[in-house]
Write a protein that holds these residues in place. Structure first.
Motif, PDB file in Angstrom:
ATOM      1  N   HIS A  48       0.808  -1.219   0.000  1.00  0.00           N
ATOM      2  CA  HIS A  48       0.000   0.000   0.000  1.00  0.00           C
ATOM      3  C   HIS A  48       0.842   1.271   0.000  1.00  0.00           C
ATOM      4  O   HIS A  48       0.462   2.279  -0.598  1.00  0.00           O
ATOM      5  CB  HIS A  48      -0.911  -0.028   1.239  1.00  0.00           C
ATOM      6  CG  HIS A  48      -1.987   1.001   1.247  1.00  0.00           C
ATOM      7  ND1 HIS A  48      -1.790   2.277   1.722  1.00  0.00           N
ATOM      8  CD2 HIS A  48      -3.284   0.947   0.855  1.00  0.00           C
ATOM      9  CE1 HIS A  48      -2.915   2.957   1.633  1.00  0.00           C
ATOM     10  NE2 HIS A  48      -3.846   2.185   1.106  1.00  0.00           N
ATOM     11  N   GLU A  49       1.998   1.221   0.625  1.00  0.00           N
ATOM     12  CA  GLU A  49       2.823   2.424   0.796  1.00  0.00           C
ATOM     13  C   GLU A  49       3.373   2.974  -0.524  1.00  0.00           C
ATOM     14  O   GLU A  49       3.844   4.107  -0.582  1.00  0.00           O
ATOM     15  CB  GLU A  49       4.000   2.129   1.737  1.00  0.00           C
ATOM     16  CG  GLU A  49       4.964   1.090   1.211  1.00  0.00           C
ATOM     17  CD  GLU A  49       5.659   0.302   2.313  1.00  0.00           C
ATOM     18  OE1 GLU A  49       6.875   0.496   2.480  1.00  0.00           O
ATOM     19  OE2 GLU A  49       4.984  -0.492   3.005  1.00  0.00           O
ATOM     20  N   TYR A  50       3.287   2.176  -1.606  1.00  0.00           N
ATOM     21  CA  TYR A  50       3.857   2.587  -2.893  1.00  0.00           C
ATOM     22  C   TYR A  50       2.801   2.837  -3.969  1.00  0.00           C
ATOM     23  O   TYR A  50       3.111   2.795  -5.163  1.00  0.00           O
ATOM     24  CB  TYR A  50       4.846   1.516  -3.381  1.00  0.00           C
ATOM     25  CG  TYR A  50       6.143   1.481  -2.606  1.00  0.00           C
ATOM     26  CD1 TYR A  50       6.998   2.577  -2.602  1.00  0.00           C
ATOM     27  CD2 TYR A  50       6.515   0.359  -1.867  1.00  0.00           C
ATOM     28  CE1 TYR A  50       8.190   2.555  -1.901  1.00  0.00           C
ATOM     29  CE2 TYR A  50       7.699   0.330  -1.155  1.00  0.00           C
ATOM     30  CZ  TYR A  50       8.539   1.425  -1.178  1.00  0.00           C
ATOM     31  OH  TYR A  50       9.718   1.403  -0.471  1.00  0.00           O
ATOM     32  N   PRO A  94      13.386   7.403   0.812  1.00  0.00           N
ATOM     33  CA  PRO A  94      12.143   8.186   0.746  1.00  0.00           C
ATOM     34  C   PRO A  94      11.815   8.812   2.092  1.00  0.00           C
ATOM     35  O   PRO A  94      12.255   8.342   3.149  1.00  0.00           O
ATOM     36  CB  PRO A  94      11.096   7.136   0.373  1.00  0.00           C
ATOM     37  CG  PRO A  94      11.618   5.875   0.986  1.00  0.00           C
ATOM     38  CD  PRO A  94      13.112   5.956   0.825  1.00  0.00           C
ATOM     39  N   TRP A  95      11.032   9.871   2.069  1.00  0.00           N
ATOM     40  CA  TRP A  95      10.416  10.357   3.296  1.00  0.00           C
ATOM     41  C   TRP A  95       9.274   9.419   3.653  1.00  0.00           C
ATOM     42  O   TRP A  95       8.576   8.912   2.767  1.00  0.00           O
ATOM     43  CB  TRP A  95       9.882  11.770   3.095  1.00  0.00           C
ATOM     44  CG  TRP A  95      10.953  12.794   2.877  1.00  0.00           C
ATOM     45  CD1 TRP A  95      11.998  13.072   3.700  1.00  0.00           C
ATOM     46  CD2 TRP A  95      11.070  13.689   1.766  1.00  0.00           C
ATOM     47  NE1 TRP A  95      12.776  14.080   3.164  1.00  0.00           N
ATOM     48  CE2 TRP A  95      12.227  14.480   1.983  1.00  0.00           C
ATOM     49  CE3 TRP A  95      10.319  13.904   0.605  1.00  0.00           C
ATOM     50  CZ2 TRP A  95      12.646  15.457   1.087  1.00  0.00           C
ATOM     51  CZ3 TRP A  95      10.725  14.868  -0.302  1.00  0.00           C
ATOM     52  CH2 TRP A  95      11.874  15.640  -0.049  1.00  0.00           C
ATOM     53  N   ARG A  96       9.071   9.177   4.938  1.00  0.00           N
ATOM     54  CA  ARG A  96       8.024   8.269   5.391  1.00  0.00           C
ATOM     55  C   ARG A  96       7.045   9.017   6.288  1.00  0.00           C
ATOM     56  O   ARG A  96       7.445   9.736   7.211  1.00  0.00           O
ATOM     57  CB  ARG A  96       8.623   7.116   6.189  1.00  0.00           C
ATOM     58  CG  ARG A  96       9.514   6.178   5.378  1.00  0.00           C
ATOM     59  CD  ARG A  96       8.722   5.178   4.614  1.00  0.00           C
ATOM     60  NE  ARG A  96       9.549   4.214   3.882  1.00  0.00           N
ATOM     61  CZ  ARG A  96       9.054   3.219   3.174  1.00  0.00           C
ATOM     62  NH1 ARG A  96       7.742   3.038   3.105  1.00  0.00           N
ATOM     63  NH2 ARG A  96       9.859   2.398   2.529  1.00  0.00           N
ATOM     64  N   LEU A  97       5.749   8.839   6.001  1.00  0.00           N
ATOM     65  CA  LEU A  97       4.722   9.416   6.860  1.00  0.00           C
ATOM     66  C   LEU A  97       4.516   8.545   8.088  1.00  0.00           C
ATOM     67  O   LEU A  97       4.833   7.350   8.074  1.00  0.00           O
ATOM     68  CB  LEU A  97       3.397   9.545   6.090  1.00  0.00           C
ATOM     69  CG  LEU A  97       3.402  10.405   4.824  1.00  0.00           C
ATOM     70  CD1 LEU A  97       1.994  10.499   4.248  1.00  0.00           C
ATOM     71  CD2 LEU A  97       3.955  11.797   5.099  1.00  0.00           C
ATOM     72  N   ILE A 124       7.155   8.713   0.369  1.00  0.00           N
ATOM     73  CA  ILE A 124       7.175   9.871  -0.524  1.00  0.00           C
ATOM     74  C   ILE A 124       8.596   9.987  -1.078  1.00  0.00           C
ATOM     75  O   ILE A 124       9.542  10.235  -0.332  1.00  0.00           O
ATOM     76  CB  ILE A 124       6.787  11.165   0.204  1.00  0.00           C
ATOM     77  CG1 ILE A 124       5.374  11.051   0.782  1.00  0.00           C
ATOM     78  CG2 ILE A 124       6.893  12.364  -0.742  1.00  0.00           C
ATOM     79  CD1 ILE A 124       4.949  12.250   1.599  1.00  0.00           C
ATOM     80  N   PRO A 125       8.766   9.788  -2.391  1.00  0.00           N
ATOM     81  CA  PRO A 125      10.123   9.832  -2.947  1.00  0.00           C
ATOM     82  C   PRO A 125      10.688  11.240  -2.939  1.00  0.00           C
ATOM     83  O   PRO A 125       9.959  12.222  -3.088  1.00  0.00           O
ATOM     84  CB  PRO A 125       9.927   9.328  -4.371  1.00  0.00           C
ATOM     85  CG  PRO A 125       8.522   9.708  -4.708  1.00  0.00           C
ATOM     86  CD  PRO A 125       7.751   9.546  -3.427  1.00  0.00           C
ATOM     87  N   ARG A 126      11.983  11.331  -2.756  1.00  0.00           N
ATOM     88  CA  ARG A 126      12.660  12.618  -2.874  1.00  0.00           C
ATOM     89  C   ARG A 126      12.773  12.975  -4.362  1.00  0.00           C
ATOM     90  O   ARG A 126      12.950  12.089  -5.208  1.00  0.00           O
ATOM     91  CB  ARG A 126      14.056  12.546  -2.253  1.00  0.00           C
ATOM     92  CG  ARG A 126      14.036  12.250  -0.759  1.00  0.00           C
ATOM     93  CD  ARG A 126      15.432  11.973  -0.227  1.00  0.00           C
ATOM     94  NE  ARG A 126      15.381  11.542   1.163  1.00  0.00           N
ATOM     95  CZ  ARG A 126      15.482  12.359   2.216  1.00  0.00           C
ATOM     96  NH1 ARG A 126      15.655  13.669   2.014  1.00  0.00           N
ATOM     97  NH2 ARG A 126      15.410  11.888   3.434  1.00  0.00           N
ATOM     98  N   PRO A 127      12.664  14.250  -4.712  1.00  0.00           N
ATOM     99  CA  PRO A 127      12.801  14.635  -6.124  1.00  0.00           C
ATOM    100  C   PRO A 127      14.125  14.159  -6.708  1.00  0.00           C
ATOM    101  O   PRO A 127      15.163  14.201  -6.043  1.00  0.00           O
ATOM    102  CB  PRO A 127      12.743  16.168  -6.075  1.00  0.00           C
ATOM    103  CG  PRO A 127      12.006  16.478  -4.818  1.00  0.00           C
ATOM    104  CD  PRO A 127      12.398  15.400  -3.840  1.00  0.00           C
ATOM    105  N   PHE A 128      14.075  13.654  -7.922  1.00  0.00           N
ATOM    106  CA  PHE A 128      15.236  13.199  -8.682  1.00  0.00           C
ATOM    107  C   PHE A 128      15.898  11.952  -8.078  1.00  0.00           C
ATOM    108  O   PHE A 128      17.015  11.602  -8.437  1.00  0.00           O
ATOM    109  CB  PHE A 128      16.275  14.323  -8.828  1.00  0.00           C
ATOM    110  CG  PHE A 128      15.694  15.584  -9.399  1.00  0.00           C
ATOM    111  CD1 PHE A 128      15.437  15.694 -10.760  1.00  0.00           C
ATOM    112  CD2 PHE A 128      15.365  16.647  -8.568  1.00  0.00           C
ATOM    113  CE1 PHE A 128      14.879  16.854 -11.291  1.00  0.00           C
ATOM    114  CE2 PHE A 128      14.801  17.815  -9.087  1.00  0.00           C
ATOM    115  CZ  PHE A 128      14.551  17.910 -10.460  1.00  0.00           C
ATOM    116  N   ALA A 139      17.405   0.428  -5.209  1.00  0.00           N
ATOM    117  CA  ALA A 139      17.255   1.892  -5.221  1.00  0.00           C
ATOM    118  C   ALA A 139      18.311   2.552  -4.344  1.00  0.00           C
ATOM    119  O   ALA A 139      18.809   3.639  -4.662  1.00  0.00           O
ATOM    120  CB  ALA A 139      15.862   2.268  -4.748  1.00  0.00           C
ATOM    121  N   GLU A 140      18.662   1.920  -3.234  1.00  0.00           N
ATOM    122  CA  GLU A 140      19.633   2.506  -2.311  1.00  0.00           C
ATOM    123  C   GLU A 140      21.071   2.304  -2.781  1.00  0.00           C
ATOM    124  O   GLU A 140      21.972   3.039  -2.364  1.00  0.00           O
ATOM    125  CB  GLU A 140      19.478   1.871  -0.922  1.00  0.00           C
ATOM    126  CG  GLU A 140      18.128   2.122  -0.257  1.00  0.00           C
ATOM    127  CD  GLU A 140      17.961   3.535   0.259  1.00  0.00           C
ATOM    128  OE1 GLU A 140      18.915   4.335   0.128  1.00  0.00           O
ATOM    129  OE2 GLU A 140      16.879   3.840   0.781  1.00  0.00           O
TER     130      GLU A 140
END
Length: 219
Positions: free
Chosen positions: A55-57, A158-161, A169-173, A217-218
């Protein structure tokens, strides 16, 4: 005006669609597909499937695979009103309901949609627990004889809520990565033990695909 007023929800969804498109367009995308023919955007994809992801994606899949004959299962909660309208802007069909509570109507509608569309389910939604796969997708795959495809998604840092799913929430770029399984066929006419066996197996597979995508990704 109430916060769940239909006109307000439509306006928010329209604005959110523009924001999400602009934000997600900055990302660096790569995918590793164990079988390229599982991609619903590919002309080689001739078998309708049930695509599962955590769900988070949700925004990542919405952005990448709109207008691909996908019907997404959405919660009946008011929280999902905006999300369901947003899915329409991205070219998804949707079914409102749950595979856990009062889901008979939703399951019937998903069965109807499956005659002409792929299905997609976030099997830990709408309320969690996080990354715990509910059995609804296993039941559907068994009944319809449609394969399950586990979609592992990941962003770099990513930022996480502070929500139940730790919404990403992905960081730009930043880097965004996808790792998908091949088609997984579930046998017909499973009893409870059979459903639970395949539920656990699919949960482990989806988590493995997700961890691979996140590590990529990391890297």
């Amino acid at each position: 005006m109430k916060l769940n007023h239909p006109l307000l929800n439509k306006t928010i969804a329209l604005i959110a669609q523009g924001v999400v498109r602009g934000w997600m367009s900055t990302l660096d995308y790569k995918a590793a597909l164990y079988d390229p023919s599982i991609d619903p955007a590919s002309p080689d994809c001739r078998v309708r499937g049930i695509y599962i992801f955590w769900h988070e994606y949700i925004p990542l899949l919405m952005y990448l695979r709109g207008n691909c004959d996908l019907a997404m299962l959405m919660s009946r909660h008011r929280d999902a009103d905006i999300l369901s309208r947003l899915s329409l802007h991205f070219g998804f069909d949707f079914v409102r309901g749950s595979t856990r509570r009062g889901g008979d109507g939703a399951l019937r509608e998903m069965i109807h949609k499956s005659r002409s569309m792929h299905l997609t389910i976030t099997p830990d939604g709408p309320r969690g627990p996080r990354r715990e796969l509910a059995a609804g997708c296993i039941y559907l795959a068994s009944k319809l004889q449609m394969p399950i495809i586990a979609m592992g998604l990941g962003h770099a840092r990513p930022w996480r809520l502070s929500t139940w799913d730790r919404f990403a929430i992905p960081r730009p770029f930043a880097r965004a990565r996808i790792v998908s399984s091949p088609r997984i066929w579930i046998p017909r006419d499973l009893d409870r033990e059979g459903i639970e066996y395949h539920r656990k197996r699919s949960e482990r597979l989806l988590e493995r695909m997700t961890l691979e995508a996140e590590a990529w990704a990391e890297a």
